[in-house]
Design a protein around this motif. Structure first.
Motif, PDB file in Angstrom:
ATOM      1  N   UNK A 143       4.797   6.162  17.633  1.00 11.50           N
ATOM      2  CA  UNK A 143       5.813   7.196  17.847  1.00 11.50           C
ATOM      3  C   UNK A 143       5.182   8.584  17.972  1.00 11.50           C
ATOM      4  N   UNK A 144       3.870   8.663  17.731  1.00 12.94           N
ATOM      5  CA  UNK A 144       3.169   9.935  17.881  1.00 12.94           C
ATOM      6  C   UNK A 144       3.186  10.822  16.655  1.00 12.94           C
ATOM      7  N   UNK A 145       3.577  10.267  15.507  1.00 15.82           N
ATOM      8  CA  UNK A 145       3.656  11.067  14.287  1.00 15.82           C
ATOM      9  C   UNK A 145       2.305  11.181  13.565  1.00 15.82           C
ATOM     10  N   UNK A 146       1.427  10.200  13.749  1.00 16.22           N
ATOM     11  CA  UNK A 146       0.156  10.171  13.005  1.00 16.22           C
ATOM     12  C   UNK A 146      -0.818   9.212  13.684  1.00 16.22           C
ATOM     13  N   UNK A 147      -2.030   9.167  13.158  1.00 14.20           N
ATOM     14  CA  UNK A 147      -3.046   8.241  13.656  1.00 14.20           C
ATOM     15  C   UNK A 147      -3.097   6.952  12.854  1.00 14.20           C
ATOM     16  N   UNK A 148      -2.727   7.032  11.572  1.00 14.98           N
ATOM     17  CA  UNK A 148      -2.849   5.870  10.692  1.00 14.98           C
ATOM     18  C   UNK A 148      -1.828   5.968   9.575  1.00 14.98           C
ATOM     19  N   UNK A 149      -1.546   4.819   8.949  1.00 16.39           N
ATOM     20  CA  UNK A 149      -0.606   4.791   7.828  1.00 16.39           C
ATOM     21  C   UNK A 149      -1.215   4.005   6.672  1.00 16.39           C
ATOM     22  N   UNK A 150      -0.733   4.310   5.477  1.00 13.88           N
ATOM     23  CA  UNK A 150      -1.261   3.637   4.303  1.00 13.88           C
ATOM     24  C   UNK A 150      -0.324   3.783   3.119  1.00 13.88           C
ATOM     25  N   UNK A 151      -0.872   3.512   1.934  1.00  9.59           N
ATOM     26  CA  UNK A 151      -0.076   3.539   0.708  1.00  9.59           C
ATOM     27  C   UNK A 151      -0.913   4.125  -0.424  1.00  9.59           C
ATOM     28  N   UNK A 152      -0.295   5.004  -1.192  1.00  9.89           N
ATOM     29  CA  UNK A 152      -0.918   5.506  -2.412  1.00  9.89           C
ATOM     30  C   UNK A 152      -0.577   4.534  -3.531  1.00  9.89           C
ATOM     31  N   UNK A 153      -1.594   3.987  -4.191  1.00 11.43           N
ATOM     32  CA  UNK A 153      -1.373   2.905  -5.151  1.00 11.43           C
ATOM     33  C   UNK A 153      -1.917   3.253  -6.536  1.00 11.43           C
ATOM     34  N   UNK A 154      -1.696   2.315  -7.475  1.00  7.24           N
ATOM     35  CA  UNK A 154      -2.129   2.518  -8.844  1.00  7.24           C
ATOM     36  C   UNK A 154      -3.023   1.394  -9.362  1.00  7.24           C
ATOM     37  N   UNK A 155      -2.677   0.148  -9.041  1.00  3.18           N
ATOM     38  CA  UNK A 155      -3.328  -0.995  -9.662  1.00  3.18           C
ATOM     39  C   UNK A 155      -3.979  -1.921  -8.647  1.00  3.18           C
ATOM     40  N   UNK A 156      -4.750  -2.886  -9.158  1.00  2.00           N
ATOM     41  CA  UNK A 156      -5.359  -3.884  -8.287  1.00  2.00           C
ATOM     42  C   UNK A 156      -4.294  -4.725  -7.587  1.00  2.00           C
ATOM     43  N   UNK A 157      -3.207  -5.037  -8.293  1.00  5.70           N
ATOM     44  CA  UNK A 157      -2.131  -5.810  -7.662  1.00  5.70           C
ATOM     45  C   UNK A 157      -1.521  -5.052  -6.486  1.00  5.70           C
ATOM     46  N   UNK A 158      -1.423  -3.735  -6.626  1.00  3.21           N
ATOM     47  CA  UNK A 158      -0.923  -2.913  -5.517  1.00  3.21           C
ATOM     48  C   UNK A 158      -1.824  -3.053  -4.294  1.00  3.21           C
ATOM     49  N   UNK A 159      -3.131  -3.008  -4.529  1.00  2.00           N
ATOM     50  CA  UNK A 159      -4.074  -3.116  -3.409  1.00  2.00           C
ATOM     51  C   UNK A 159      -3.959  -4.483  -2.749  1.00  2.00           C
ATOM     52  N   UNK A 160      -3.846  -5.551  -3.551  1.00  2.00           N
ATOM     53  CA  UNK A 160      -3.686  -6.885  -2.970  1.00  2.00           C
ATOM     54  C   UNK A 160      -2.449  -6.929  -2.070  1.00  2.00           C
ATOM     55  N   UNK A 161      -1.391  -6.241  -2.494  1.00  2.00           N
ATOM     56  CA  UNK A 161      -0.159  -6.212  -1.710  1.00  2.00           C
ATOM     57  C   UNK A 161      -0.358  -5.423  -0.415  1.00  2.00           C
ATOM     58  N   UNK A 162      -1.066  -4.311  -0.509  1.00  2.09           N
ATOM     59  CA  UNK A 162      -1.362  -3.519   0.690  1.00  2.09           C
ATOM     60  C   UNK A 162      -2.113  -4.362   1.715  1.00  2.09           C
ATOM     61  N   UNK A 186     -13.429  -5.639  -8.330  1.00  2.00           N
ATOM     62  CA  UNK A 186     -13.828  -5.958  -6.969  1.00  2.00           C
ATOM     63  C   UNK A 186     -12.929  -5.428  -5.871  1.00  2.00           C
ATOM     64  N   UNK A 187     -11.877  -4.692  -6.250  1.00  5.88           N
ATOM     65  CA  UNK A 187     -10.924  -4.184  -5.266  1.00  5.88           C
ATOM     66  C   UNK A 187     -11.578  -3.208  -4.292  1.00  5.88           C
ATOM     67  N   UNK A 188     -12.427  -2.334  -4.789  1.00  2.46           N
ATOM     68  CA  UNK A 188     -13.067  -1.351  -3.914  1.00  2.46           C
ATOM     69  C   UNK A 188     -13.943  -2.058  -2.876  1.00  2.46           C
TER      70      UNK A 188
END
Length: 311
Positions: A143-162, A186-188
């Motif tokens: 849509x031309x709003x940005x180059x990339x999208x993501x999520x600000x997270x807190x935990x390892x489970x959040x990263x697995x979901x991302x 090992x998430x990083x």
């Protein structure tokens, strides 16, 4: 200052966090929200010293407004990350409407037609209607709003979901010398293998590192933070570094990290933080000791104090 290229744009290894420009924030911040003239000085100092990445959000008070007025005074625009606020909606169309309206509001306040990175601000939106939300977020670049999208997270489970959603290619995670949980599990490494753009916040644990251990009176901080602060000071002194240099060097050198998001209360702090990135790497011996000493810091207890509303 070193840089990485993300979607054709330069990202400095330090990003200036701008929550302080829009609201009263940080346990060690006694000055409160700076006036706009001071905010402009801080932003100008960042750009003049090689910091070309700015982090903001709809939820950061009037941070986007301040940034927008500042950006109108400069030529080349820095790399900008903003975030869609948390929401709890059931209808798919309402979710899309909410996201698009907030993105367009952010762009309007920032005075730009496009930013580099747009994130969900809260990981709770990964779990309820997460597939729908990911698909909507994934349309923002086209849509031309940005180059990339993501999520600000807190935990390892959040990263697995991302990582379940190919639409997301960026994340922001909390890490510090005291909080190495995402490294240890090992998430990083997983994010690095997937070539994610990774921003790290809370490098100074919202200012806890700079508290005078002899002046701490809060019982939770006395038990869970003071002993660790004393050890941190000992290690930094051994390396001939300030606390800030030590904290930055440790996190800067973690493989897979794109940029450290650091806030500041004054332009002097912005300059100091930028200079700290010139510090050498911590010795292997001290790095190993740091990993062992701080592997079991009770971050949830410390966060109980940090999450209290500022008076």
């Amino acid at each position: 200052m070193n840089y990485k290229t993300v979607c054709g744009a330069r990202v400095s290894e330090m990003s200036l966090g701008t929550v302080q420009l829009g609201m009263n924030y940080g346990i060690a911040n006694n000055a409160g929200q700076p006036k706009e003239e001071q905010s402009f000085e801080m932003l100008g100092t960042a750009l003049a010293n090689g910091v070309c990445s700015l982090d903001t959000a709809r939820a950061y008070g009037n941070s986007e407004d301040v940034l927008g007025r500042f950006l109108a005074t400069v030529g080349e625009k820095p790399f900008i990350t903003t975030k869609v606020p948390e929401f709890s909606l059931e209808d798919d169309k309402e979710i899309e409407k909410f996201i698009i309206e907030n993105v367009e509001t952010s762009l309007s306040k920032l005075g730009v037609s496009k930013v580099n990175n747009i994130m969900l601000h809260n990981s709770c939106n990964l779990y309820h209607k997460g597939d729908v939300t990911a698909k909507i977020m994934g349309t923002l670049p086209s849509r031309g709003y940005c180059d990339m999208v993501g999520v600000s997270v807190y935990t390892d489970n959040d990263v697995y979901e991302v990582l379940k959603h190919p639409e997301y290619t960026a994340t922001q995670i909390p890490m510090s010398i005291f909080d190495q949980r995402l490294i240890n599990c090992g998430v990083v490494d997983m994010l690095r293998e997937r070539e994610f753009t990774v921003f790290v916040r809370s490098v100074f644990l919202q200012g806890v590192f700079f508290l005078d251990p002899e002046k701490i009176t809060d019982p939770i901080l006395l038990e869970y933070a003071k002993p660790k602060i004393l050890k941190l000071r000992e290690y930094a002194e051994k390396e001939g570094m300030s606390i800030a240099e030590f904290a930055i060097s440790f996190m800067r050198d973690v493989p897979g990290i794109t940029s450290l998001v650091l806030g500041a209360d004054t332009s002097e702090q912005v300059l100091s933080n930028a200079k700290y990135f010139e510090a050498p790497s911590i010795s292997e011996e001290t790095t190993a000791a740091v990993k062992e000493t701080f592997k079991d810091v009770n971050i949830p207890k410390i966060m109980e104090v940090l999450s209290r509303p500022k008076k």
